[in-house]
Design an enzyme around this catalytic site. Structure first.
Site, PDB file in Angstrom:
ATOM      1  CE1 TYR A 160     -10.896 -27.824   7.551  1.00 23.40           C
ATOM      2  CE2 TYR A 160      -9.737 -25.737   7.376  1.00 23.40           C
ATOM      3  CZ  TYR A 160     -10.923 -26.452   7.514  1.00 23.40           C
ATOM      4  OH  TYR A 160     -12.108 -25.785   7.607  1.00 23.40           O
TER       5      TYR A 160
ATOM      6  N   GLY B  57     -10.630 -20.253   3.681  1.00 26.70           N
ATOM      7  CA  GLY B  57     -10.637 -21.355   2.722  1.00 26.70           C
ATOM      8  C   GLY B  57      -9.338 -22.141   2.787  1.00 26.70           C
TER       9      GLY B  57
ATOM     10  CE  LYS C 197     -12.131 -20.202  10.662  1.00 23.90           C
ATOM     11  NZ  LYS C 197     -11.251 -19.206   9.975  1.00 23.90           N
ATOM     12  CB  THR C 198     -20.270 -18.948  10.629  1.00 23.75           C
ATOM     13  OG1 THR C 198     -20.173 -17.580  11.038  1.00 23.75           O
ATOM     14  CG2 THR C 198     -20.312 -19.853  11.837  1.00 23.75           C
TER      15      THR C 198
ATOM     16  CB  SER D  33     -13.529 -24.283  10.297  1.00 26.29           C
ATOM     17  OG  SER D  33     -13.038 -23.042   9.892  1.00 26.29           O
TER      18      SER D  33
ATOM     19  CB  THR E  74     -18.050 -13.446  10.284  1.00 18.27           C
ATOM     20  OG1 THR E  74     -16.766 -13.943  10.627  1.00 18.27           O
ATOM     21  CG2 THR E  74     -19.112 -14.180  11.074  1.00 18.27           C
TER      22      THR E  74
HETATM   23  P1  A3P Z   1     -12.371 -22.249   6.279  1.00 18.17           P
HETATM   24  O1  A3P Z   1     -11.212 -21.320   6.346  1.00 18.17           O
HETATM   25  O2  A3P Z   1     -12.353 -23.269   7.341  1.00 18.17           O
HETATM   26  O3  A3P Z   1     -12.591 -22.833   4.938  1.00 18.17           O
HETATM   27  P2  A3P Z   1     -14.831 -16.566   9.206  1.00 18.17           P
HETATM   28  O4  A3P Z   1     -14.551 -15.496   8.213  1.00 18.17           O
HETATM   29  O5  A3P Z   1     -16.109 -16.333   9.944  1.00 18.17           O
HETATM   30  O6  A3P Z   1     -13.686 -16.877  10.053  1.00 18.17           O
HETATM   31  O7  A3P Z   1     -15.154 -17.863   8.370  1.00 18.17           O
HETATM   32  C1  A3P Z   1     -14.191 -18.428   7.568  1.00 18.17           C
HETATM   33  C2  A3P Z   1     -14.872 -19.427   6.689  1.00 18.17           C
HETATM   34  O8  A3P Z   1     -15.713 -18.726   5.787  1.00 18.17           O
HETATM   35  C3  A3P Z   1     -13.940 -20.198   5.836  1.00 18.17           C
HETATM   36  O9  A3P Z   1     -13.680 -21.377   6.535  1.00 18.17           O
HETATM   37  C4  A3P Z   1     -14.714 -20.428   4.568  1.00 18.17           C
HETATM   38  O10 A3P Z   1     -15.111 -21.762   4.430  1.00 18.17           O
HETATM   39  C5  A3P Z   1     -15.954 -19.585   4.702  1.00 18.17           C
HETATM   40  N1  A3P Z   1     -16.287 -18.741   3.526  1.00 18.17           N
HETATM   41  C6  A3P Z   1     -17.538 -18.505   3.108  1.00 18.17           C
HETATM   42  N2  A3P Z   1     -17.523 -17.698   2.027  1.00 18.17           N
HETATM   43  C7  A3P Z   1     -16.249 -17.402   1.730  1.00 18.17           C
HETATM   44  C8  A3P Z   1     -15.623 -16.613   0.730  1.00 18.17           C
HETATM   45  N3  A3P Z   1     -16.325 -15.968  -0.180  1.00 18.17           N
HETATM   46  N4  A3P Z   1     -14.278 -16.554   0.749  1.00 18.17           N
HETATM   47  C9  A3P Z   1     -13.579 -17.217   1.677  1.00 18.17           C
HETATM   48  N5  A3P Z   1     -14.128 -17.964   2.657  1.00 18.17           N
HETATM   49  C10 A3P Z   1     -15.466 -18.060   2.701  1.00 18.17           C
END
Ligand code: A3P
Length: 927
Positions: free
Chosen positions: A885, A882, A662-663, A760, A665
């Site tokens: 919530y 994204g 959730k950062t 998140s 990745t």
């Molecule tokens: P949220 O879904 O809470 O908004 P991960 O891929 O590590 O699980 O992290 C998901 C999070 O990456 C998403 O959290 C979102 O905020 C963030 N994020 C950063 N760049 C993004 C991008 N280009 N497209 C979608 N999400 C992105």
């Protein structure tokens, strides 16, 4: 360096009875050819006979003609009788030669009874040490360490001490003495059970403050000191040790060392007699106590006798009756093998047994390559009888001793007639030995597919059944350790299927050298035990041609490497070969001698049990070793030789995105995969884009399984393979495992506000219909305590623990240099991915440079940067990223801010230390 002293009653060359013995041999060197009777040197015989027949009429020539005629007759008769060679063998003159008798072990302990050790292994249990105090506040932690003070990180004695501790699996912390002492306690528990000074003078020179601090710890926790007197340039005669009723005399040359049997320190060590001869070096320190509570542990005589005829104390025990701190002081280094034993006893003594010693030792001797050896180096009937007799003698000293014979049926009856007779004799005594199946044709398993392996194994098994050899030992080994480690999965599968193998052994895990680090592991339910070498190899068949000479072998037996292997390893499986039991029967000499020596100088209880029992015992003692740690195969040329040809380390990733979840990745993974020179792993049917190898059950599937997720380099133009598994970040074992398999991999970490990440993640779990997340509110999750139901506690931990960034990054830094780690601010990745990706390309050293400006575009509708796929079109991450919530409520935000504060403070310090800018969100959290 080993010492080069002799031993009282030790087998000097004169101690051996040398006699004649008729043996088969094929001349392998000019020297051995010289010992052959003329009849067995057909080329000479032919030459002389033809010379006589053609030219000379001398009477002596008749001799050659007659001998040649006899040989011709014998060869003809032999050919006729070939169908029943067993009864005819003894008639064949050419199969025999006169050789000196093989060496026999005639070691006498302490110069006493002839041939046998008297009184060896007397103590079956350890003598109890003085009991540690029961005071609850002054307890040591479980498994206390040794605190080792060295002169420098590389000093010789310091390294020798550390090596002994490692070999004996004693944990230690090495410190170079600086201005302050390291922390000695943790939550009021003492960390150290013994303090060792490589140079005892450093202890004497400690400044009053540190000395008082250390002595207080030693007294409070009932811990003592072991110290070594250093070699000095200036000679001290009768100098008093500061603060002790003890005088020293330095720079002594000594000889004839022995132990004082009457002292409380000896547990493992037994006063076996006198080591006769000069001691190595002229820098010994001797002690003269003026207090009766000091007890000598070891004595020696001055080598220059005009100085004194008195024996002088070379190791001394201060029982601590004057100041409450026991100390053992060594006047010489660990170069003397006896000091290595005494050192272990001393460490255990000063720890009051809290750094424990064990006295039982298991030894199993495998004879690999039964039937495999070349003609002329195999066993004859006489050798088999000698093996049986030796086994009997060994059984008297080592209960249960059985030689463990590994056979390759393909080579049965493949020697000279007398050797073939030896094969028969081995099988006549099949019940006297233990047996295991080697490979039918001695082929290296890593070269074969499973079907071929099964076929080979079945042939060997059929051979065993038809010759009455037992097939139920559950043990096997592979020629050259091939396929055991690095693992060749088909070998494990075939072993299980054909032989029901449960145990094997190898010297290759994690590496052949250094031997003290060899360990065991369990894979596919087959227990792999570490195997030790004893200095005997297929080519060591005569003592005179032993590498380095006979004295090298004797030194290894008499306190050297072989002796120490048995002392240090509770369980030793030795590898020997058929050829070590024919010829000079070096293995019999070696094992009988070393067993006698061990029983003479130690109180160890030796025994032998079958491999399956041995393996169970091993993993009972060392349960932590059951889990393998897969190493990088390409750093070890021996591993490369036994790794399947089609495998290559280029099929392993060059970098990992390790999370946390959730950062951002997934966005990072997607952007990386757009790069033409970068290739992500193939998706997994269970865990989708993530392989999740290093952190869970998948790890036990081995590296062949892991490598399947990456293309064979020949089929791919992308040079930079990578994988992203976001849960690697916080996994306890992951840094160590990654370091072992991918030592030069680069690691990419993304971080955002830990509170935001936790929130998140909670919504991610709800979106994935996690039962517990649906059942409890975010507030309930983050405020749950250890009294709450387990599923809720687990959810809380997974929600909050990854956000303790500094703690996890420090763990990675324990294994990787900062230069291999890149920490990305996830907010920056989200807002300015082009800058971040350019920076990352530079960190990874990727060529060609990919211009992300043309390939990423902000998508207003999504609110993120997305991949450009056409003039007007972009491809964004799926709906899972994204998510919408409700915002976190303020009280939860406050709670989390407080919770993460210490971790955030540590993170700020860490980032500054590593030269990263402090992200805006971190500054905010710290306000
Ligand atoms: P949220 O879904 O809470 O908004 P991960 O891929 O590590 O699980 O992290 C998901 C999070 O990456 C998403 O959290 C979102 O905020 C963030 N994020 C950063 N760049 C993004 C991008 N280009 N497209 C979608 N999400 C992105």
């Amino acid at each position: 360096m080993e010492d080069k002293q002799g031993w009282s009653g030790s087998p000097s060359l004169d101690s051996y009875a040398w006699g004649d013995r008729t043996r088969i041999i094929v001349p392998t060197s000019p020297q051995s050819a010289r010992t052959l009777p003329l009849v067995c040197r057909p080329w000479r015989l032919w030459h002389r006979t033809t010379h006589c027949l053609i030219g000379s009429r001398k009477a002596s020539c008749r001799k050659y003609v007659v001998v040649a005629a006899i040989v011709v007759v014998l060869v003809v008769v032999y050919s006729l009788r070939e169908s029943s060679p067993r009864s005819f063998l003894s008639l064949v003159l050419c199969s025999s030669l006169v050789r000196s008798r093989p060496p026999e072990s005639v070691f006498r302990c302490g110069g006493s009874a002839a041939g046998m050790v008297e009184g060896g292994g007397g103590n079956s249990t350890l003598r109890p040490h003085r009991a540690p105090p029961r005071s609850p506040e002054n307890k040591l932690r479980d498994e206390p360490k040794v605190l080792l003070f060295t002169e420098t990180q590389y000093s010789k004695t310091g390294k020798a001490i550390a090596n002994i501790l490692v070999a004996n699996r004693i944990k230690y912390k090495m410190e170079v003495l600086g201005r302050s002492l390291p922390g000695l306690t943790n939550l009021s528990r003492g960390k150290y059970g013994a303090v060792v000074f490589e140079n005892f003078e450093r202890y004497l020179q400690l400044d009053p403050w540190n000395r008082e601090l250390l002595d207080k710890y030693l007294r409070d926790y009932s811990v003592g000191v072991v110290g070594f007197m250093p070699a000095r340039e200036d000679t001290k005669v009768g100098a008093k040790l500061k603060g002790f009723p003890l005088y020293v005399h330095t720079n002594m040359a000594l000889e004839n060392v022995s132990l004082n049997a009457e002292n409380p320190v000896l547990q493992l060590t037994r006063a076996g007699g006198t080591i006769v001869g000069p001691l190595l070096g002229t820098d010994w320190t001797v002690f003269t106590p003026e207090d009766p509570t000091y007890i000598p542990l070891e004595w020696a005589y001055p080598a220059v006798t005009h100085f004194s005829e008195e024996r002088l104390i070379t190791v001394i025990l201060d029982q601590g009756q004057l100041d409450g701190i026991p100390r053992v002081l060594f006047g010489g280094s660990l170069d003397l093998w006896l000091h290595r034993l005494l050192f272990l006893d001393a460490v255990s003594y000063v720890s009051l047994g809290r750094i424990p010693l064990t006295l039982d030792r298991y030894i199993l001797v495998d004879i690999d390559d039964i039937f495999v050896a070349k003609k002329g180096t195999r066993m004859t009937t006489n050798d088999v009888h000698a093996l049986l007799e030796s086994q009997k003698r060994l059984q008297e000293m080592v209960p249960g001793w059985h030689f463990n014979l590994g056979f390759s049926g393909k080579y049965y009856q493949n020697g000279y007639p007398e050797e073939n007779e030896g094969d028969h004799t081995l099988l006549d005594h099949v019940d006297d030995f233990w047996w295991f199946g080697h490979m039918w044709g001695h082929t290296q398993p890593h070269k074969l597919l499973q079907e071929e392996l099964e076929h080979q194994m079945q042939l060997n098994k059929d051979f065993a059944i038809s010759h009455g050899i037992p097939t139920d030992s559950g043990y096997s080994i592979a020629p050259h350790h091939s396929g055991v480690y690095p693992v060749h999965e088909p070998l494990y599968a075939a072993w299980k299927k054909v032989w029901n193998v449960r145990v094997t052994s190898s010297e290759e895990y994690p590496h052949l050298y250094p031997a003290r680090l060899r360990r065991g592991f369990i894979h596919r339910n087959i227990m792999v035990l570490p195997r030790q070498t004893c200095g005997l190899f297929t080519h060591t068949v005569f003592i005179d041609s032993y590498p380095g000479g006979r004295e090298v072998l004797d030194r290894s037996i008499h306190g050297g490497e072989l002796f120490q292997t048995i002392v240090y390893n509770p369980i030793s499986i030795f590898m020997t070969h058929l050829s070590n039991y024919g010829n000079d029967r070096l293995a019999l000499y070696t094992f009988e001698s070393v067993v006698k020596f061990v029983k003479c100088w130690t109180n160890l209880q030796l025994r032998t049990v079958p491999p399956l029992q041995l393996a169970e015992e091993y993993f009972h003692r060392f349960p932590d070793e059951a889990d393998p740690v897969w190493g990088y195969p390409c750093a070890d040329h021996r591993h490369m030789q036994i790794w399947a040809k089609e495998k290559t380390c280029d099929q392993l990733p060059k970098f990992l995105v390790i999370g946390p979840q959730k950062t951002g990745t997934t966005a990072l993974y997607t952007f990386l995969a757009m790069h033409p020179a970068i290739l992500a792993n193939y998706p997994s049917p269970e865990t989708f884009e993530e392989v999740q190898f290093f952190n869970g059950k998948n790890y036990y599937k081995g590296i062949d399984w892991y490598m399947q997720f990456f293309p064979v380099p020949a089929n791919s133009s992308a040079k930079f393979l990578f994988e992203k598994s976001a849960t690697y970040f916080e996994g306890d074992m992951v840094p160590l495992r990654v370091k072992a398999l991918l030592p030069s991999a680069k690691l990419v970490i993304t971080i955002i506000s830990p509170s935001k990440r936790a929130y998140s993640w909670y919504h991610h779990m709800r979106a994935h219909s996690d039962h517990t997340a649906l059942q409890y509110s975010f507030h309930q999750v983050i405020t749950s305590t250890d009294k709450h139901p387990r599923p809720l506690r687990n959810l809380r931990n997974k929600c909050l623990v990854p956000g303790m960034y500094a703690r996890h990054i420090e763990r990675w830094l324990d294994h990787f240099p900062a230069s291999q780690i890149n920490i990305i601010d996830g907010e920056e990745l989200r807002n300015d991915p082009i800058y971040v990706m350019n920076d990352l390309q530079r960190f990874l050293g990727i060529q060609p440079f990919y211009n992300y400006t043309q390939h990423l575009r902000y998508d207003k509708r999504k609110g993120f940067f997305c991949q450009v796929v056409g003039d007007d079109r972009t491809k964004c991450l799926g709906r899972g990223k994204g998510r919408v919530y409700p915002p976190m409520n303020e009280s939860d935000a406050k709670l989390l801010k407080e919770f993460y504060q210490p971790y955030n403070i540590a993170l700020e310090k860490l980032l500054t230390r590593l030269d990263y800018p402090v992200p805006g969100w971190l500054e905010e959290e710290l306000q």
